[in-house]
Design a protein around this motif. Structure first.
Motif, short mmCIF file in Angstrom:
data_model
loop_
_atom_site.label_atom_id
_atom_site.label_comp_id
_atom_site.label_asym_id
_atom_site.label_seq_id
_atom_site.Cartn_x
_atom_site.Cartn_y
_atom_site.Cartn_z
N SER A 74 0.83 -1.20 0.00
CA SER A 74 0.00 0.00 0.00
C SER A 74 0.87 1.26 0.00
O SER A 74 1.92 1.30 0.65
CB SER A 74 -0.91 0.01 1.23
OG SER A 74 -1.57 1.26 1.35
N THR A 175 -19.59 1.76 8.54
CA THR A 175 -19.01 2.44 7.38
C THR A 175 -19.34 3.92 7.47
O THR A 175 -20.30 4.32 8.14
CB THR A 175 -19.55 1.86 6.06
OG1 THR A 175 -20.98 1.97 6.03
CG2 THR A 175 -19.15 0.40 5.89
N VAL A 177 -18.82 8.07 5.36
CA VAL A 177 -18.28 8.98 4.34
C VAL A 177 -18.15 10.35 4.99
O VAL A 177 -18.92 10.70 5.89
CB VAL A 177 -19.18 9.05 3.09
CG1 VAL A 177 -19.20 7.72 2.36
CG2 VAL A 177 -20.59 9.48 3.45
N LYS A 208 -7.63 12.96 0.77
CA LYS A 208 -8.53 12.02 0.08
C LYS A 208 -7.82 10.72 -0.27
O LYS A 208 -8.37 9.63 -0.06
CB LYS A 208 -9.08 12.67 -1.19
CG LYS A 208 -10.21 13.64 -0.95
CD LYS A 208 -10.84 14.06 -2.27
CE LYS A 208 -12.02 14.98 -2.03
NZ LYS A 208 -12.68 15.41 -3.30
N GLU A 209 -6.62 10.82 -0.79
CA GLU A 209 -5.89 9.61 -1.16
C GLU A 209 -5.49 8.81 0.08
O GLU A 209 -5.56 7.58 0.08
CB GLU A 209 -4.65 9.97 -1.98
CG GLU A 209 -3.92 8.76 -2.53
CD GLU A 209 -2.84 9.14 -3.51
OE1 GLU A 209 -2.69 10.35 -3.81
OE2 GLU A 209 -2.13 8.23 -3.99
N PHE A 211 -7.01 8.76 3.07
CA PHE A 211 -8.19 8.12 3.64
C PHE A 211 -8.70 7.00 2.75
O PHE A 211 -9.27 6.01 3.25
CB PHE A 211 -9.29 9.16 3.90
CG PHE A 211 -9.32 9.61 5.33
CD1 PHE A 211 -8.36 10.48 5.80
CD2 PHE A 211 -10.29 9.15 6.19
CE1 PHE A 211 -8.36 10.89 7.12
CE2 PHE A 211 -10.30 9.55 7.52
CZ PHE A 211 -9.34 10.43 7.99
N GLY A 212 -8.52 7.15 1.45
CA GLY A 212 -8.93 6.07 0.57
C GLY A 212 -8.19 4.78 0.85
O GLY A 212 -8.74 3.68 0.71
N GLU A 213 -6.94 4.90 1.27
CA GLU A 213 -6.13 3.73 1.59
C GLU A 213 -6.43 3.17 2.98
O GLU A 213 -6.32 1.97 3.21
CB GLU A 213 -4.64 4.09 1.50
CG GLU A 213 -4.14 4.37 0.10
CD GLU A 213 -4.17 3.13 -0.78
OE1 GLU A 213 -3.88 2.02 -0.25
OE2 GLU A 213 -4.48 3.25 -1.97
N GLN A 215 -9.35 3.85 4.99
CA GLN A 215 -10.72 3.89 5.50
C GLN A 215 -11.23 2.54 5.99
O GLN A 215 -11.84 2.45 7.05
CB GLN A 215 -11.67 4.45 4.44
CG GLN A 215 -13.10 4.59 4.96
CD GLN A 215 -13.92 5.57 4.17
OE1 GLN A 215 -13.39 6.38 3.41
NE2 GLN A 215 -15.22 5.52 4.34
N LYS A 216 -10.98 1.46 5.25
CA LYS A 216 -11.47 0.15 5.67
C LYS A 216 -10.89 -0.26 7.01
O LYS A 216 -11.58 -0.84 7.87
CB LYS A 216 -11.17 -0.90 4.61
CG LYS A 216 -12.04 -0.78 3.36
CD LYS A 216 -11.79 -1.94 2.41
CE LYS A 216 -12.71 -1.83 1.20
NZ LYS A 216 -12.49 -2.95 0.24
#
Length: 248
Positions: A74, A175, A177, A208-209, A211-213, A215-216
């Motif tokens: 990652s 989950t 957003v 954004k990038e 958190f995209g990595e 978030q899960k």
């Protein structure tokens, strides 16, 4: 995201409804508008908790520890540890939708919440790499999320004790957003006055990038925290006793 921890207070309220004071009447099974209204009243008016029903302070909520660890290939490869942090913002949250709370314990339950802003504040340690940037630090942190929408889904599992049915779950999933994340990590690189501010600026410009990595992993961490607290609360009272038409 955090709180996450959001459901702790909602479920504390529902679970202890059999002993709620007269100012917070019980609701019928699946009387969703009633449950939403009662829950939102508690969130707005009782952030310090309700001792009579063992509802603890929920704004802020104390979180002893939370880990966000990601390795492999990652672009965000970190070990981020939070210790004795506080979660703020639940008193400004609003429950917007509820599904479930039927007259049977084994069921699907879903809860939707919105908050204009929540924050996780307190001590942290971090080691690793964020995108192209090595990162290391230990100090105070502030993670703030704007306009956060949270969805929590669980499957009720029946546990019978002394002839009474209790609701438990082993698969709660959270989950979320958010429209914006703000990140501050103090004392990065042992307080380096150039690298610290530059790194914080980089984190916020690329939120954004990042958190995209992550978030899960963040969602999984808070799901575990909420599930433990949820099960502890609902282990205290029989499921049916918390509703107007249920047995005492």
């Amino acid at each position: 995201m955090i709180k996450s921890v959001f459901l702790v207070l909602f479920f504390s309220f529902v679970a202890l409804a059999a002993k709620l004071p007269s100012e917070i009447p019980k609701c019928d099974y699946e009387e969703h508008e009633c449950i939403i209204e009662r829950t939102n009243w508690v969130l707005k008016n009782k952030p310090g908790g309700i001792p009579a029903i063992k509802l603890l302070q929920f704004d802020p909520i104390n979180i002893p520890s939370m880990s966000i660890i990601q390795g492999g290939n990652s672009p965000v490869n970190i070990d981020l540890q939070f210790k004795n942090v506080k979660f703020y913002g639940l008193s400004n949250a609003t429950v917007t939708k509820i599904v479930g709370f039927k007259n049977t314990v084994e069921q699907e339950i879903e809860l939707h919440l919105f908050s204009p802003q929540v924050s996780l504040i307190g001590p942290y340690t971090i080691n690793g790499r964020v995108l192209v940037l090595p990162i290391q630090g230990k100090g105070e942190s502030n993670l703030t999320l704007d306009n956060i929408n949270v969805k929590i889904h669980l499957t009720g599992k029946k546990v019978t004790k002394n002839g009474k049915d209790y609701l438990q779950t082993d698969n709660l999933k959270l989950t979320f957003v958010t429209s914006r994340a703000w990140i501050y990590l103090g004392n990065l690189f042992n307080g380096d006055k150039t690298l610290g501010p530059t790194t914080n600026e980089f984190l916020n410009e690329n939120w954004k990038e990042i958190f995209g990595e992550l978030q899960k992993i963040i969602e999984e961490a808070f799901s575990q925290i909420i599930q433990t607290l949820f099960n502890n609360v609902f282990a205290a009272l029989p499921y049916h006793s918390v509703f107007k038409d249920g047995s005492a």
